[in-house]
Design an enzyme around this catalytic site. Sequence first.
Site, PDB file in Angstrom:
ATOM      1  N   GLN A   1      41.007  24.143  58.665  1.00 14.51           N
ATOM      2  CA  GLN A   1      40.159  23.827  57.524  1.00 14.51           C
ATOM      3  C   GLN A   1      39.679  22.381  57.477  1.00 14.51           C
ATOM      4  O   GLN A   1      40.437  21.452  57.741  1.00 14.51           O
ATOM      5  CB  GLN A   1      40.913  24.176  56.221  1.00 14.51           C
ATOM      6  CG  GLN A   1      41.259  25.652  56.133  1.00 14.51           C
ATOM      7  CD  GLN A   1      41.902  26.061  54.816  1.00 14.51           C
ATOM      8  OE1 GLN A   1      42.801  26.890  54.825  1.00 14.51           O
ATOM      9  NE2 GLN A   1      41.457  25.528  53.690  1.00 14.51           N
TER      10      GLN A   1
ATOM     11  N   CYS B   1      37.981  29.245  49.216  1.00 16.75           N
ATOM     12  CA  CYS B   1      37.015  29.164  50.317  1.00 16.75           C
ATOM     13  C   CYS B   1      37.429  29.972  51.551  1.00 16.75           C
ATOM     14  O   CYS B   1      36.613  30.696  52.142  1.00 16.75           O
ATOM     15  CB  CYS B   1      36.795  27.701  50.698  1.00 16.75           C
ATOM     16  SG  CYS B   1      38.291  26.693  50.641  1.00 16.75           S
TER      17      CYS B   1
ATOM     18  N   HIS C   1      35.080  25.586  57.691  1.00 17.10           N
ATOM     19  CA  HIS C   1      36.414  26.129  57.963  1.00 17.10           C
ATOM     20  C   HIS C   1      36.297  27.151  59.097  1.00 17.10           C
ATOM     21  O   HIS C   1      35.372  27.980  59.106  1.00 17.10           O
ATOM     22  CB  HIS C   1      36.965  26.873  56.741  1.00 17.10           C
ATOM     23  CG  HIS C   1      37.363  25.998  55.591  1.00 17.10           C
ATOM     24  ND1 HIS C   1      37.372  24.630  55.632  1.00 17.10           N
ATOM     25  CD2 HIS C   1      37.799  26.327  54.342  1.00 17.10           C
ATOM     26  CE1 HIS C   1      37.783  24.159  54.465  1.00 17.10           C
ATOM     27  NE2 HIS C   1      38.046  25.169  53.659  1.00 17.10           N
TER      28      HIS C   1
ATOM     29  N   THR D   1      29.084  15.768  39.914  1.00 15.80           N
ATOM     30  CA  THR D   1      29.051  14.625  40.834  1.00 15.80           C
ATOM     31  C   THR D   1      29.971  14.809  42.039  1.00 15.80           C
ATOM     32  O   THR D   1      30.046  13.944  42.901  1.00 15.80           O
ATOM     33  CB  THR D   1      29.481  13.340  40.091  1.00 15.80           C
ATOM     34  OG1 THR D   1      30.759  13.617  39.473  1.00 15.80           O
ATOM     35  CG2 THR D   1      28.484  12.948  39.021  1.00 15.80           C
TER      36      THR D   1
HETATM   37  P1  NAP Z   1      35.461  16.220  44.116  1.00 13.17           P
HETATM   38  O1  NAP Z   1      34.458  15.899  45.143  1.00 13.17           O
HETATM   39  O2  NAP Z   1      36.683  15.403  44.014  1.00 13.17           O
HETATM   40  O3  NAP Z   1      34.718  16.270  42.683  1.00 13.17           O
HETATM   41  C1  NAP Z   1      35.416  16.466  41.495  1.00 13.17           C
HETATM   42  C2  NAP Z   1      34.441  16.623  40.338  1.00 13.17           C
HETATM   43  O4  NAP Z   1      35.180  16.887  39.144  1.00 13.17           O
HETATM   44  C3  NAP Z   1      33.624  15.383  40.075  1.00 13.17           C
HETATM   45  O5  NAP Z   1      32.352  15.742  39.586  1.00 13.17           O
HETATM   46  C4  NAP Z   1      34.445  14.710  38.992  1.00 13.17           C
HETATM   47  O6  NAP Z   1      33.672  13.836  38.178  1.00 13.17           O
HETATM   48  C5  NAP Z   1      34.878  15.898  38.182  1.00 13.17           C
HETATM   49  N1  NAP Z   1      36.040  15.572  37.378  1.00 13.17           N
HETATM   50  C6  NAP Z   1      37.234  15.133  37.798  1.00 13.17           C
HETATM   51  N2  NAP Z   1      38.045  14.865  36.758  1.00 13.17           N
HETATM   52  C7  NAP Z   1      37.345  15.160  35.650  1.00 13.17           C
HETATM   53  C8  NAP Z   1      37.605  15.074  34.248  1.00 13.17           C
HETATM   54  N3  NAP Z   1      38.767  14.638  33.764  1.00 13.17           N
HETATM   55  N4  NAP Z   1      36.634  15.463  33.390  1.00 13.17           N
HETATM   56  C9  NAP Z   1      35.442  15.868  33.835  1.00 13.17           C
HETATM   57  N5  NAP Z   1      35.125  15.960  35.156  1.00 13.17           N
HETATM   58  C10 NAP Z   1      36.063  15.600  36.031  1.00 13.17           C
HETATM   59  O7  NAP Z   1      35.994  17.707  44.301  1.00 13.17           O
HETATM   60  P2  NAP Z   1      35.221  19.013  44.823  1.00 13.17           P
HETATM   61  O8  NAP Z   1      35.488  19.208  46.260  1.00 13.17           O
HETATM   62  O9  NAP Z   1      33.790  18.969  44.357  1.00 13.17           O
HETATM   63  O10 NAP Z   1      36.026  20.140  44.090  1.00 13.17           O
HETATM   64  C11 NAP Z   1      36.000  20.285  42.702  1.00 13.17           C
HETATM   65  C12 NAP Z   1      36.832  21.493  42.320  1.00 13.17           C
HETATM   66  O11 NAP Z   1      36.198  22.670  42.832  1.00 13.17           O
HETATM   67  C13 NAP Z   1      38.235  21.531  42.948  1.00 13.17           C
HETATM   68  O12 NAP Z   1      39.171  20.850  42.205  1.00 13.17           O
HETATM   69  C14 NAP Z   1      38.508  22.999  42.992  1.00 13.17           C
HETATM   70  O13 NAP Z   1      38.979  23.414  41.725  1.00 13.17           O
HETATM   71  C15 NAP Z   1      37.163  23.589  43.232  1.00 13.17           C
HETATM   72  N6  NAP Z   1      36.955  23.939  44.655  1.00 13.17           N
HETATM   73  C16 NAP Z   1      37.026  25.236  44.974  1.00 13.17           C
HETATM   74  C17 NAP Z   1      36.851  25.620  46.273  1.00 13.17           C
HETATM   75  C18 NAP Z   1      36.987  27.024  46.624  1.00 13.17           C
HETATM   76  O14 NAP Z   1      37.774  27.316  47.485  1.00 13.17           O
HETATM   77  N7  NAP Z   1      36.225  27.925  46.043  1.00 13.17           N
HETATM   78  C19 NAP Z   1      36.577  24.699  47.269  1.00 13.17           C
HETATM   79  C20 NAP Z   1      36.504  23.369  46.925  1.00 13.17           C
HETATM   80  C21 NAP Z   1      36.703  23.017  45.599  1.00 13.17           C
HETATM   81  P3  NAP Z   1      33.653  12.218  38.421  1.00 13.17           P
HETATM   82  O15 NAP Z   1      32.523  11.950  39.371  1.00 13.17           O
HETATM   83  O16 NAP Z   1      33.338  11.687  37.067  1.00 13.17           O
HETATM   84  O17 NAP Z   1      34.977  11.813  38.932  1.00 13.17           O
HETATM   85  N1  12T Z   2      43.633  22.695  48.031  1.00 11.48           N
HETATM   86  O1  12T Z   2      40.054  26.060  45.108  1.00 11.48           O
HETATM   87  O2  12T Z   2      42.307  21.369  49.840  1.00 11.48           O
HETATM   88  O3  12T Z   2      42.053  26.769  45.495  1.00 11.48           O
HETATM   89  O4  12T Z   2      40.842  22.570  50.937  1.00 11.48           O
HETATM   90  C1  12T Z   2      40.222  24.884  47.647  1.00 11.48           C
HETATM   91  C2  12T Z   2      40.333  24.003  48.693  1.00 11.48           C
HETATM   92  C3  12T Z   2      42.370  24.301  46.874  1.00 11.48           C
HETATM   93  C4  12T Z   2      41.112  26.012  45.719  1.00 11.48           C
HETATM   94  C5  12T Z   2      41.558  22.334  49.945  1.00 11.48           C
HETATM   95  C6  12T Z   2      42.499  23.411  47.913  1.00 11.48           C
HETATM   96  C7  12T Z   2      41.243  25.037  46.774  1.00 11.48           C
HETATM   97  C8  12T Z   2      41.474  23.276  48.820  1.00 11.48           C
END
Ligand code: NAP
Ligand code: 12T
Length: 342
Positions: free
Chosen positions: A162, A135, A248, A16
Site C-alpha cells: 500500500q 481502499c 495500492h 483540504t
Molecule cells: P489528510 O490529507 O490528512 O486530510 C485530513 C483532512 O481532514 C483535512 O482536510 C483536515 O483539515 C481535515 N481535518 C482534520 N482534523 C479536523 C478537525 N478537527 N476538524 C475539521 N477537519 C479536520 O487525510 P486524507 O488522506 O485526506 O484522509 C482523510 C480521511 O479520509 C481519513 O482520516 C480516513 O478517515 C478517510 N480515508 C479513507 C480511505 C478509504 O480507505 N476509503 C482512504 C484514505 C482516507 P485541515 O487542512 O484543516 O487540517
Molecule cells: N490507516 O479509511 O493508512 O480505514 O492507508 C484508510 C487508509 C485507514 C481507512 C492507511 C488507514 C483507512 C489507511
Amino acid sequence: MTHEKKTYNVAIAGATGAVGGAMLDVLSRRSFPINELRLLASERSAGKKIIFKGQELKVQQLSTESFQGIDIALFSAGASRSLDFAPAAVASGAVVIDNSSAYRMDNEVPLVVPEVNPHAIAQHSKRGIIANPNCSTIQMLVALKPILDKVGIKRLVISTYQAVSGTGAKAIEELKQQVKNYTDGRELLASVYPHQILFNCLPQIDSFLANGYTKEEMKMVNETRKIFEDDTIGITATAVRVPVFYGHSESVNIETRRKITANEVKELMVNAPGVKLVDNPDKLQYPLATNCEGDFNTLVGRIREDESINNGINLWVVSDNILKGAALNAVQIAETYIADYR
Ligand code: NAP
Ligand code: 12T
C-alpha cells in the site's frame, strides 16, 4: 419549455486533505450536478481559498452548523470528525457519504461499492449515512465481483502493497523528505510511521488488535463479508506499507467454489465494470502503481491458475487508492443515490 437539470448542494468535510482534494477533482471530471459547493476543514484551514471549476471558494471551519441546506455531505476528515459531525449533517437533512471507518460495520449503515452492491444504498434511510469501504477492500472487490457471480468464492489469501498517500498528506511529505534527506546525505526522520518507510516494507497498517492482525487486515476480512453478504467466505490478509506515493497493489489468491480457468477469468475482466485488464506477459505488461495514477479503473493482471489446489486463481490488482479507494467511490455512491433514491 426547457427543463433545468436538478442540482444539489454538496459539502466536503476534509476538503483540504489528500482525499478531499481528489473529491473536488472527481466532482469536476464527472460533471456532478452541483448547485452550491461548501468546503469544510479544521480551524487551521479556515479562510483558505480553493479554486473549483474556475470559481474561488473559501474553506469554512467544520461545525454542527455547517450543513444548513446541504443535500449531500461527503466526509473525509477522519473517523472522530465523522462521529462528531455526521449526525448533525443528517439532522440538517443531508445524506452523509462517509469515507472513514467510523460507521462501516454498523448494521444500519450500508457499505457500498457501486459496481458490487448498489442495491444496499436503499438502506441509507435507516441512519442517513452510507459508508465508503476501506481502499484495499474496494479495489479487490471490483475485481472479484464477476468471479463471485460466476463460480462462487470459498476463500481469499491476500497480501497488500500500500501507498503512503493512504495515510494522508503528512505521510506523502514524510516519504518525500526521506528521499531528499537520503540524497543530501542527511539522517532520515520518521514521525508519521513508526519506522523509516524509504527502502522499506512495513508489515503494519493501522494499529494492532488482540488477535495479532492489524485493523487494516481485519477491515478487509469484515468489510468483504459485509459487502458480499456472505459470512462464510474464508479471508486472511497481510497488509504492508511500501515506499510508493500513489496506488495500492494486491496479490489475491482465490479458492473458487467451482472450477474456472485463467482464460475464463481474463474474459470476465474484459467485461467487468470499473476493471481494465492489463495482462500481456509477452510484452512485460502487467498492472503497475505508476500506471494507475488518475485512472478511474482498477487494473487487473498476472491472472494464473493456482496449481496447488483444484479451484484456485491468482490475481494482481492495482488501483489509485485516492480515487477508486476513496474519492471516486464516494462520488459514484452519490451519483447512484441521486439517480435512484432521490
Ligand atoms: P489528510 O490529507 O490528512 O486530510 C485530513 C483532512 O481532514 C483535512 O482536510 C483536515 O483539515 C481535515 N481535518 C482534520 N482534523 C479536523 C478537525 N478537527 N476538524 C475539521 N477537519 C479536520 O487525510 P486524507 O488522506 O485526506 O484522509 C482523510 C480521511 O479520509 C481519513 O482520516 C480516513 O478517515 C478517510 N480515508 C479513507 C480511505 C478509504 O480507505 N476509503 C482512504 C484514505 C482516507 P485541515 O487542512 O484543516 O487540517
Ligand atoms: N490507516 O479509511 O493508512 O480505514 O492507508 C484508510 C487508509 C485507514 C481507512 C492507511 C488507514 C483507512 C489507511
